[in-house]
Design a protein around this motif. Structure first.
Motif, short mmCIF file in Angstrom:
data_model
loop_
_atom_site.label_atom_id
_atom_site.label_comp_id
_atom_site.label_asym_id
_atom_site.label_seq_id
_atom_site.Cartn_x
_atom_site.Cartn_y
_atom_site.Cartn_z
N UNK A 342 5.70 -1.66 -1.27
CA UNK A 342 4.61 -2.28 -0.51
C UNK A 342 4.01 -1.30 0.49
N UNK A 343 4.88 -0.62 1.24
CA UNK A 343 4.39 0.27 2.29
C UNK A 343 3.69 1.49 1.72
N UNK A 344 4.18 2.02 0.61
CA UNK A 344 3.55 3.19 0.00
C UNK A 344 2.18 2.85 -0.57
N UNK A 345 1.95 1.59 -0.92
CA UNK A 345 0.65 1.19 -1.46
C UNK A 345 -0.34 0.75 -0.40
N UNK A 346 0.14 0.56 0.83
CA UNK A 346 -0.75 0.14 1.92
C UNK A 346 -1.80 1.20 2.24
N UNK A 347 -2.92 0.75 2.78
CA UNK A 347 -3.97 1.64 3.29
C UNK A 347 -4.50 2.58 2.20
N UNK A 348 -4.52 2.10 0.96
CA UNK A 348 -5.05 2.92 -0.12
C UNK A 348 -4.11 4.01 -0.58
N UNK A 349 -2.81 3.84 -0.36
CA UNK A 349 -1.84 4.86 -0.75
C UNK A 349 -1.84 5.11 -2.25
N UNK A 350 -1.57 6.35 -2.63
CA UNK A 350 -1.63 6.75 -4.04
C UNK A 350 -0.39 6.39 -4.84
N UNK A 351 0.67 5.93 -4.14
CA UNK A 351 1.92 5.64 -4.82
C UNK A 351 1.89 4.21 -5.38
N UNK A 352 1.52 4.11 -6.65
CA UNK A 352 1.51 2.81 -7.32
C UNK A 352 2.93 2.44 -7.73
N UNK A 353 3.19 1.15 -8.01
CA UNK A 353 4.52 0.76 -8.50
C UNK A 353 4.93 1.55 -9.74
N UNK A 354 3.97 1.84 -10.62
CA UNK A 354 4.28 2.59 -11.84
C UNK A 354 4.70 4.02 -11.52
N UNK A 355 3.99 4.64 -10.59
CA UNK A 355 4.33 6.02 -10.22
C UNK A 355 5.70 6.08 -9.55
N UNK A 356 6.00 5.09 -8.73
CA UNK A 356 7.32 5.05 -8.07
C UNK A 356 8.42 4.90 -9.10
N UNK A 357 8.25 4.00 -10.05
CA UNK A 357 9.27 3.78 -11.06
C UNK A 357 9.44 5.01 -11.95
N UNK A 358 8.34 5.65 -12.28
CA UNK A 358 8.41 6.87 -13.09
C UNK A 358 9.20 7.96 -12.37
N UNK A 359 8.98 8.07 -11.06
CA UNK A 359 9.71 9.07 -10.29
C UNK A 359 11.19 8.72 -10.21
N UNK A 360 11.51 7.45 -10.00
CA UNK A 360 12.91 7.03 -9.96
C UNK A 360 13.60 7.33 -11.29
N UNK A 361 12.91 7.08 -12.39
CA UNK A 361 13.49 7.31 -13.71
C UNK A 361 13.72 8.79 -13.98
N UNK A 362 12.95 9.65 -13.30
CA UNK A 362 13.09 11.09 -13.52
C UNK A 362 14.38 11.66 -12.94
N UNK A 363 14.99 10.91 -12.02
CA UNK A 363 16.23 11.33 -11.33
C UNK A 363 16.02 12.55 -10.43
N UNK A 364 14.78 12.94 -10.23
CA UNK A 364 14.49 14.06 -9.34
C UNK A 364 14.25 13.55 -7.93
N UNK A 365 14.68 14.33 -6.96
CA UNK A 365 14.51 13.94 -5.55
C UNK A 365 13.10 14.31 -5.10
N UNK A 366 12.33 13.28 -4.70
CA UNK A 366 10.92 13.48 -4.32
C UNK A 366 10.63 12.70 -3.04
N UNK A 367 9.92 13.31 -2.11
CA UNK A 367 9.52 12.61 -0.89
C UNK A 367 8.13 12.03 -1.07
N UNK A 368 7.99 10.75 -0.74
CA UNK A 368 6.70 10.05 -0.80
C UNK A 368 6.35 9.58 0.60
N UNK A 369 5.14 9.87 1.05
CA UNK A 369 4.75 9.56 2.43
C UNK A 369 3.86 8.33 2.50
N UNK A 370 4.02 7.57 3.59
CA UNK A 370 3.12 6.46 3.87
C UNK A 370 1.79 7.04 4.35
N UNK A 371 0.70 6.31 4.11
CA UNK A 371 -0.59 6.75 4.65
C UNK A 371 -0.54 6.71 6.17
#
Length: 423
Positions: A342-371
């Motif tokens: 929810x927070x990553x998608x607020x204020x026009x954030x680029x992190x969609x639910x699909x992008x978040x799930x794709x990153x989680x599935x990759x098992x790679x450690x990635x930082x995603x920032x709130x707007x």
């Protein structure tokens, strides 16, 4: 009496003249140039002049009486009127001396305004409370008083310092309907009202609040609960401190940097990796991302000196426990991936639910920032009030209430006139 006030006004006006204007009233005498000092002689540094003690702001009798009335009724805010010495102010009023009256009134205004804005219990007596409240300092307090005296609105100025959160109002209602003889209930309500005063009056349009005794984390926006789920806080031996931090984002698939205090529990265990320095010496132990990682799928990025943050967990069944004081100090949060989405998608954030799930599935450690960063408050309210004044009590898991109540009731520690400057 009126003549005395007029004399004081004249005196105040004269002392307020700019230095340059006052000096211009007397022609300076010619001064001969001083001889140049010998290179071997060092002129002594003159001592600083003593501080100028200015007269207190001038109070009208009606303003003093309004302050007296407010102090006598401040019990409705969960404070003790005796802490503000209304009798002493009455005695000053009876002297008829404008300076004595104004000084006594100013001192008491400062005391009561400080407690309304910042809380009566201060410092270590709050028991591991580290939330910074900047609602009132000496400068803003002086401006508040000046404005209140100019408008003759003393009570309004003091009421304007009170917490605006609905829960404070509900506790105030509960206090008003409590039976006078129910001391334990009254003290518990007063304690939690004071805890609300320890927080900033404005928590932000959007914020996360974690109440440790209730074991819940809540996302609030525009005064409305937007998201609320269970939380797990620190165990008795590793209690979660009360603090505020700014969450700037999350780390998906985080590594767990094992705190030094518990490294002995993981040394040599399967699934933990040593982090070594240039000399080959182990500096710390880490746990890589994966199904067994103690942080689960993500952790919040919210820098603070205690290294406390919200995170997922690989042991989600523990959320079913009634008393959830189980962690090493951080706050395990149920369905925290949903909160982050929810927070990553607020204020026009680029992190969609699909992008978040794709990153989680990759098992790679990635930082995603709130707007926009989100304030997080980790607090300790052992009682809450319903709209009808009924009280809901939570387990005082860290046994803090009795100590804070003792500080709230302790009248042997007279509050200094400059209490606003203390923390």
């Amino acid at each position: 009496m009126r003549a005395q006030f007029q004399s004081l006004l004249l005196f105040t006006a004269m002392t307020a003249l700019p230095v340059g204007l006052a000096a211009a009233q007397v022609a300076p005498a010619p001064v001969a140039p001083a001889p140049a000092p010998s290179p071997a002689v060092v002129a002594p540094v003159p001592a600083p002049p003593p501080p100028v003690v200015l007269p207190p702001p001038l109070w009208q009798i009606g303003d003093v009486q309004e302050l007296l009335t407010y102090i006598r009724n401040v019990g409705g805010e969960g404070l003790d009127p005796r802490d503000y010495d209304a009798d002493g102010l009455m005695a000053a009023l009876q002297t008829g001396d404008p300076i004595v009256i104004s000084r006594a009134a100013t001192d008491r205004f400062n005391l009561v305004s400080s407690d309304l804005a910042l809380g009566h219990v201060r410092g270590d007596a709050r028991q591991d409370w580290h939330v910074v409240d900047k609602d009132l300092d000496a400068t803003s307090q002086a401006a508040l008083l000046t404005n209140a005296l100019a408008r003759h609105r003393i009570a309004d100025a003091l009421r304007g310092l009170l917490p605006t959160h609905p829960q404070y109002g509900a506790l105030k209602t509960a206090l008003s309907v409590s039976k006078p003889g129910d001391t334990a209930l009254i003290n518990r309500i007063r304690l939690n009202m004071d805890r609300w005063r320890w927080l900033p009056r404005d928590l932000g349009n959007k914020y996360i609040i974690v109440n440790v005794p209730a074991f819940h984390a809540t996302l609030v926006e525009n005064g409305v609960t937007r998201w609320k789920h269970r939380a797990i806080a620190g165990a008795i031996k590793t209690p979660t401190p009360q603090l505020s931090a700014m969450a700037t984002g999350v780390i998906l698939n985080p590594w767990w940097e094992v705190p030094k205090s518990i490294q002995h529990e993981v040394v040599g265990k399967k699934g933990f990796v040593p982090f070594k320095g240039p000399d080959g010496k182990v500096l710390r132990w880490r746990q890589p991302p994966g199904a067994t990682n103690a942080l689960g799928q993500l952790k919040f990025v919210m820098p603070n000196q205690w290294a406390i943050y919200l995170h997922d967990t690989n042991a989600r069944s523990r959320f079913n426990s009634q008393v959830r004081a189980l962690s090493h100090g951080c706050v395990r949060t149920e369905h925290v991936v949903d909160l982050a989405t929810e927070l990553l998608g607020d204020d026009g954030g680029e992190w969609t639910p699909e992008k978040i799930q794709e990153t989680l599935d990759s098992k790679k450690s990635v930082q995603a920032s709130f707007v926009k960063p989100v304030p997080v408050y980790i607090v300790y309210f052992s009682s809450a009030a319903l709209i009808d004044g009924k009280i809901v009590d939570y387990t005082d898991v860290y046994k803090r209430d009795a100590k804070v109540i003792a500080a709230l009731l302790d009248r042997s520690q007279a509050a200094p006139a400059n209490k606003v400057a203390t923390k």
